[in-house]
Structures are given as C-alpha cells and as structure tokens.
Design an enzyme around this catalytic site. Sequence first.
Site, PDB file in Angstrom:
ATOM      1  N   LEU A 179      32.831   9.849   4.582  1.00 38.33           N
ATOM      2  CA  LEU A 179      31.725   9.791   3.631  1.00 38.33           C
ATOM      3  C   LEU A 179      31.020   8.441   3.725  1.00 38.33           C
ATOM      4  O   LEU A 179      31.645   7.405   3.520  1.00 38.33           O
ATOM      5  CB  LEU A 179      32.245  10.009   2.205  1.00 38.33           C
ATOM      6  N   GLY A 203      42.120   8.707   2.870  1.00 32.93           N
ATOM      7  CA  GLY A 203      40.979   8.003   2.306  1.00 32.93           C
ATOM      8  C   GLY A 203      39.823   8.941   2.046  1.00 32.93           C
ATOM      9  O   GLY A 203      39.950   9.929   1.321  1.00 32.93           O
ATOM     10  N   ASP A 204      38.670   8.620   2.627  1.00 35.54           N
ATOM     11  CA  ASP A 204      37.495   9.498   2.491  1.00 35.54           C
ATOM     12  C   ASP A 204      37.230  10.252   3.790  1.00 35.54           C
ATOM     13  O   ASP A 204      36.103  10.623   4.085  1.00 35.54           O
ATOM     14  CB  ASP A 204      36.267   8.685   2.075  1.00 35.54           C
ATOM     15  N   GLU A 205      38.278  10.509   4.563  1.00 33.31           N
ATOM     16  CA  GLU A 205      38.157  11.217   5.834  1.00 33.31           C
ATOM     17  C   GLU A 205      38.688  12.641   5.696  1.00 33.31           C
ATOM     18  O   GLU A 205      39.752  12.876   5.120  1.00 33.31           O
ATOM     19  CB  GLU A 205      38.901  10.485   6.947  1.00 33.31           C
TER      20      GLU A 205
END
Length: 234
Positions: free
Chosen positions: A99, A140-142
Amino acid sequence: LTADYAMEHRLRTRDGRWRWIEARGAVTERGERGEPLRMVGTFSNIDARKQEEQRMRRMAHEDALTGLPNRVLLHDRMRQAILAADREGHKVGLVYFDLDNFKPVNDSHGHAVGDRLLRMVAQRVRAALRESDTLARVGGDEFAVLLPRCQQLQDAERVAATILARLEQPFEDGERTLRISGSLGYALYPDCGAGDGDAAAAAEALLHCADLAMYDAKAHGRNRISGSYRTRVG
C-alpha cells in the site's frame, strides 16, 4: 482385536447443534475362546478441546488482524496450485502488492486507524476476486493474490488492474477519509518461477518473481503495475 476402543465423532442434538463426543471402552470379561463378553466405557463431550484445536490451526494459518490466510497457508496453496497446473497444463498467477502512503496514515492517525485500514483493504480486495482465488496478508501492508488457474499473463494483469482501481477509491473511517494507492507486481508460473519439479521451490521462486515486479513498480513512481517476464528463476 485390541482390548481398548477409542473413537471421536459428532452427534447432532435435539436443538440442531453438533457436539463432539469421545467414546472410550475396554473389554473387561472374555469367554473361554477369548471372545469379548463384557465391555465398559465412557462417552465424553470434547467440544472445548476441539474448539481449542481449531483455534490453534487458525493461528498457524490465518493473519490475526484481517482473518486472511498468512504466508504459511499461501505457500501451501501455491504449492498445490502448481502441482495441479503441472498435471492439467494451465498456468498459475500471482499478484503481489503493498500500500502506497500507508505509513503516513499510521504516523498521522495512529496504529488503530492503520489496522482498520488494513481490514478495509482486505474486505474490498477480497470482494473483487473469484471464490477460487486466495488473498493473503504476507506481512505489514503487503498482500498477495494467488490465481490458481490462468491462461496467459494478461489474466494476472487484469486482476492487478482491478485491485489497483479498488485501492485508489477512498476509504471511509468514520468521519475520516483515507486515501492510498498501491504498487503491484505480477508473475506467472511456469513462465516465471520454474522449480525443476519441486513445487515448493517453484512457489518460492514465483513469489520472489512477483515481489521483484512489485519493487519495479515502486521504483517507477508507485501507484502502478509491473509485470514479470523473467523465466527460469531460482
């Protein structure tokens, strides 16, 4: 025949609910030819144990925040998809994305808002996929999307474009509007990530391929899609 007996099974109660039961027994008396004449045993409700076992399996395979499959479960599904593709002659697609502008959301509004945003992303992207596809949070944001049946690279590209369009739409968090985007990479097996017959190695190579494509998208300005055309990786 053994002297002891043990079996776990489910029973449906009169109110329509299912209960897990453990039945245990032992032969206490035998006839002159050794045949069992008498057995004693117990029936126990093991719902609590089964629920704990299920919880532990979820912890091992699901992301606690979003409820999505985690990296472990994703890798297992990738391996199974690759084995099926080898048998049936189709391809496997993978879209890997993170993101853009997620860190500023965390820094400006706090981790609670960031966590809610991750859950909203998971719900929105999941709704855009086929039932057979797997959306996983890999850290995380993955995120990664496994497409177990593809015919060509453009199939994965179309899914990536759909995801990017969904990420570009504003996210409403109460009175707050959050705006992000995404950097996406995609790759196809066996065009990229061939593992010489080792499905686990092929899965790792395909994941690495799509990850590299994502970083290529980030390097060229973010909020875009990059495809991997590399072959025989790993």
